[in-house]
Design a protein around this motif. Structure first.
Motif, PDB file in Angstrom:
ATOM      1  N   PRO A 142       0.831  -1.206   0.000  1.00 51.58           N
ATOM      2  CA  PRO A 142       0.000   0.000   0.000  1.00 51.58           C
ATOM      3  C   PRO A 142       0.863   1.252   0.000  1.00 51.58           C
ATOM      4  O   PRO A 142       2.048   1.209   0.356  1.00 51.58           O
ATOM      5  CB  PRO A 142      -0.785  -0.131   1.307  1.00 51.58           C
ATOM      6  CG  PRO A 142       0.095  -0.952   2.187  1.00 51.58           C
ATOM      7  CD  PRO A 142       0.782  -1.931   1.270  1.00 51.58           C
ATOM      8  N   TYR A 153      -0.446   4.097   5.007  1.00 60.63           N
ATOM      9  CA  TYR A 153      -1.591   3.204   5.164  1.00 60.63           C
ATOM     10  C   TYR A 153      -1.287   2.144   6.221  1.00 60.63           C
ATOM     11  O   TYR A 153      -0.163   1.665   6.334  1.00 60.63           O
ATOM     12  CB  TYR A 153      -1.932   2.527   3.841  1.00 60.63           C
ATOM     13  CG  TYR A 153      -2.791   3.362   2.930  1.00 60.63           C
ATOM     14  CD1 TYR A 153      -4.138   3.066   2.734  1.00 60.63           C
ATOM     15  CD2 TYR A 153      -2.262   4.472   2.282  1.00 60.63           C
ATOM     16  CE1 TYR A 153      -4.926   3.841   1.903  1.00 60.63           C
ATOM     17  CE2 TYR A 153      -3.040   5.256   1.445  1.00 60.63           C
ATOM     18  CZ  TYR A 153      -4.372   4.934   1.259  1.00 60.63           C
ATOM     19  OH  TYR A 153      -5.151   5.711   0.439  1.00 60.63           O
ATOM     20  N   ILE A 154      -2.303   1.791   6.989  1.00 63.00           N
ATOM     21  CA  ILE A 154      -2.181   0.758   8.016  1.00 63.00           C
ATOM     22  C   ILE A 154      -2.805  -0.530   7.491  1.00 63.00           C
ATOM     23  O   ILE A 154      -3.992  -0.559   7.139  1.00 63.00           O
ATOM     24  CB  ILE A 154      -2.866   1.191   9.320  1.00 63.00           C
ATOM     25  CG1 ILE A 154      -2.168   2.435   9.883  1.00 63.00           C
ATOM     26  CG2 ILE A 154      -2.850   0.059  10.345  1.00 63.00           C
ATOM     27  CD1 ILE A 154      -2.828   2.991  11.118  1.00 63.00           C
ATOM     28  N   ARG A 155      -2.016  -1.579   7.442  1.00 62.54           N
ATOM     29  CA  ARG A 155      -2.455  -2.844   6.867  1.00 62.54           C
ATOM     30  C   ARG A 155      -3.213  -3.668   7.899  1.00 62.54           C
ATOM     31  O   ARG A 155      -2.780  -3.788   9.056  1.00 62.54           O
ATOM     32  CB  ARG A 155      -1.248  -3.616   6.358  1.00 62.54           C
ATOM     33  CG  ARG A 155      -1.567  -4.718   5.364  1.00 62.54           C
ATOM     34  CD  ARG A 155      -0.301  -5.218   4.696  1.00 62.54           C
ATOM     35  NE  ARG A 155      -0.563  -5.945   3.470  1.00 62.54           N
ATOM     36  CZ  ARG A 155       0.364  -6.260   2.594  1.00 62.54           C
ATOM     37  NH1 ARG A 155       1.617  -5.908   2.811  1.00 62.54           N
ATOM     38  NH2 ARG A 155       0.057  -6.925   1.504  1.00 62.54           N
ATOM     39  N   VAL A 156      -4.354  -4.217   7.490  1.00 60.49           N
ATOM     40  CA  VAL A 156      -5.135  -5.120   8.330  1.00 60.49           C
ATOM     41  C   VAL A 156      -5.227  -6.454   7.584  1.00 60.49           C
ATOM     42  O   VAL A 156      -6.097  -6.639   6.727  1.00 60.49           O
ATOM     43  CB  VAL A 156      -6.544  -4.554   8.611  1.00 60.49           C
ATOM     44  CG1 VAL A 156      -7.306  -5.487   9.558  1.00 60.49           C
ATOM     45  CG2 VAL A 156      -6.449  -3.151   9.205  1.00 60.49           C
ATOM     46  N   SER A 199      -6.950  -5.551   3.421  1.00 67.21           N
ATOM     47  CA  SER A 199      -7.006  -4.142   3.043  1.00 67.21           C
ATOM     48  C   SER A 199      -6.087  -3.319   3.938  1.00 67.21           C
ATOM     49  O   SER A 199      -5.702  -3.749   5.037  1.00 67.21           O
ATOM     50  CB  SER A 199      -8.435  -3.596   3.158  1.00 67.21           C
ATOM     51  OG  SER A 199      -9.224  -3.961   2.058  1.00 67.21           O
ATOM     52  N   SER A 200      -5.763  -2.129   3.448  1.00 65.74           N
ATOM     53  CA  SER A 200      -5.028  -1.138   4.239  1.00 65.74           C
ATOM     54  C   SER A 200      -5.846   0.149   4.261  1.00 65.74           C
ATOM     55  O   SER A 200      -6.593   0.444   3.315  1.00 65.74           O
ATOM     56  CB  SER A 200      -3.652  -0.881   3.630  1.00 65.74           C
ATOM     57  OG  SER A 200      -2.860  -2.053   3.667  1.00 65.74           O
ATOM     58  N   TYR A 201      -5.676   0.932   5.338  1.00 64.34           N
ATOM     59  CA  TYR A 201      -6.520   2.107   5.550  1.00 64.34           C
ATOM     60  C   TYR A 201      -5.652   3.303   5.952  1.00 64.34           C
ATOM     61  O   TYR A 201      -4.610   3.150   6.600  1.00 64.34           O
ATOM     62  CB  TYR A 201      -7.544   1.836   6.658  1.00 64.34           C
ATOM     63  CG  TYR A 201      -8.415   0.631   6.389  1.00 64.34           C
ATOM     64  CD1 TYR A 201      -9.661   0.763   5.781  1.00 64.34           C
ATOM     65  CD2 TYR A 201      -7.972  -0.655   6.723  1.00 64.34           C
ATOM     66  CE1 TYR A 201     -10.451  -0.347   5.524  1.00 64.34           C
ATOM     67  CE2 TYR A 201      -8.750  -1.764   6.469  1.00 64.34           C
ATOM     68  CZ  TYR A 201      -9.988  -1.610   5.867  1.00 64.34           C
ATOM     69  OH  TYR A 201     -10.758  -2.711   5.607  1.00 64.34           O
ATOM     70  N   LYS A 202      -6.131   4.486   5.581  1.00 67.58           N
ATOM     71  CA  LYS A 202      -5.458   5.705   5.990  1.00 67.58           C
ATOM     72  C   LYS A 202      -6.499   6.759   6.340  1.00 67.58           C
ATOM     73  O   LYS A 202      -7.399   7.041   5.541  1.00 67.58           O
ATOM     74  CB  LYS A 202      -4.531   6.228   4.892  1.00 67.58           C
ATOM     75  CG  LYS A 202      -3.682   7.427   5.337  1.00 67.58           C
ATOM     76  CD  LYS A 202      -2.667   7.812   4.279  1.00 67.58           C
ATOM     77  CE  LYS A 202      -1.782   8.959   4.740  1.00 67.58           C
ATOM     78  NZ  LYS A 202      -0.770   9.331   3.711  1.00 67.58           N
ATOM     79  N   GLU A 236      -9.322   3.434   1.628  1.00 65.30           N
ATOM     80  CA  GLU A 236      -9.079   1.990   1.725  1.00 65.30           C
ATOM     81  C   GLU A 236      -8.447   1.510   0.427  1.00 65.30           C
ATOM     82  O   GLU A 236      -8.819   1.964  -0.660  1.00 65.30           O
ATOM     83  CB  GLU A 236     -10.406   1.268   1.962  1.00 65.30           C
ATOM     84  CG  GLU A 236     -10.310  -0.249   1.970  1.00 65.30           C
ATOM     85  CD  GLU A 236     -11.649  -0.936   2.096  1.00 65.30           C
ATOM     86  OE1 GLU A 236     -11.685  -2.181   2.016  1.00 65.30           O
ATOM     87  OE2 GLU A 236     -12.681  -0.227   2.269  1.00 65.30           O
ATOM     88  N   SER A 243      -4.652  -4.898  -0.053  1.00 72.84           N
ATOM     89  CA  SER A 243      -3.235  -5.176   0.212  1.00 72.84           C
ATOM     90  C   SER A 243      -3.074  -6.591   0.750  1.00 72.84           C
ATOM     91  O   SER A 243      -4.048  -7.224   1.126  1.00 72.84           O
ATOM     92  CB  SER A 243      -2.669  -4.165   1.210  1.00 72.84           C
ATOM     93  OG  SER A 243      -3.351  -4.238   2.437  1.00 72.84           O
TER      94      SER A 243
END
Length: 256
Positions: free
Chosen positions: A132, A136-139, A144-147, A253, A256
């Motif tokens: 990502p 972005y923070i990967r889950v 997915s990754s989110y920011k 979103e 990832s």
């Protein structure tokens, strides 16, 4: 004088009195050169949105819609309220208007090319192994990754901002994903859900009917048709609708 291509407007209001100072420099002055003029009206206002936050809003209205720089101006607003003795308030609003140098010299009839990257998404059984973008923070469990962005934007601008980096406004469709949004967000963010008048139903930014998602949690009494765009309330972990022209923070979103 250097070619700065910027303007600054300072607006202060005190007990109903309005003072305006405008300083502008759009290039080195040449006494013999003919000048073209146009008028822009700056409207500043403050309002409370449905998520409970007071926000300052600005509208910059041009009289020359054909100007090559008419859609290039950026306006940054600082809104300050000072409580004074005797229950009096001092309201200060400062607006800084910036015109990019390139916009001032762009030939008419040659608008800049607009490209929108295709969002990578895990929705619809699409996944990606590409790392990502930065921040972005990967889950892993959600693929997915989110920011989270602490920028106050109208819904469409927030959608565009996510898509410009190959992502999309977050589309929560599991309880775990709702919890992720709560952990990421300090305010109540826009999400990628809206009411499509053409289709007569709620849709996601990925072209899915909202009814196709496996998990949707509306707040009690919602949607109440107060607006066509949806934000996520981080405290109640529920969805609310409100006018798309209101401003909220947002979460992007990407698969990832």
């Amino acid at each position: 004088m250097d070619d700065l291509g910027s303007s600054t407007m300072f607006i202060s209001t005190t007990l109903g009195t309005l003072a305006l100072l405008l300083a502008s420099c759009h290039g080195a002055h040449k006494p013999e050169a003919a000048c073209n003029s146009s008028t822009a009206r700056l409207v500043l206002s403050s309002e409370k949105n449905r998520s409970g936050d007071w926000v300052a809003r600005v509208r910059l209205i041009h009289d020359d819609v054909n100007s090559p720089s008419s859609d290039k101006w950026r306006v940054d607003v600082v809104h300050t309220v000072v409580q004074c003795p005797g229950n009096e308030q001092l309201v200060l609003m400062e607006a800084n208007v910036t015109i990019p140098h390139a916009a001032l010299h762009q030939p008419k009839g040659l608008p800049p090319p607009k490209t929108t990257p295709v969002p990578r998404t895990r929705h619809g059984n699409m996944t990606s192994t590409v790392a990502p973008p930065e921040g972005y923070i990967r889950v892993p469990s959600l693929h997915s990754s989110y920011k989270y962005y602490d920028d106050w934007l109208v819904w469409q601008h927030a959608r565009n901002a996510c898509e410009q980096e190959g992502a999309h406004l977050a589309v929560p469709d599991t309880e775990e994903e709702y919890n992720v949004l709560t952990k990421l967000s300090s305010k109540h963010p826009w999400v990628g859900i809206y009411y499509s008048k053409g289709k007569g139903q709620y849709m996601t930014v990925l072209g899915q009917p909202l009814s196709s998602l496996p998990y949707v949690r509306w707040a009690k009494g919602e949607p109440d048709k107060s607006g066509d765009c949806i934000f996520y309330h981080v405290l109640s972990k529920t969805l609310y609708d409100e006018p798309c022209g209101f401003v909220e923070v947002y979460v992007c979103e990407i698969a990832s």
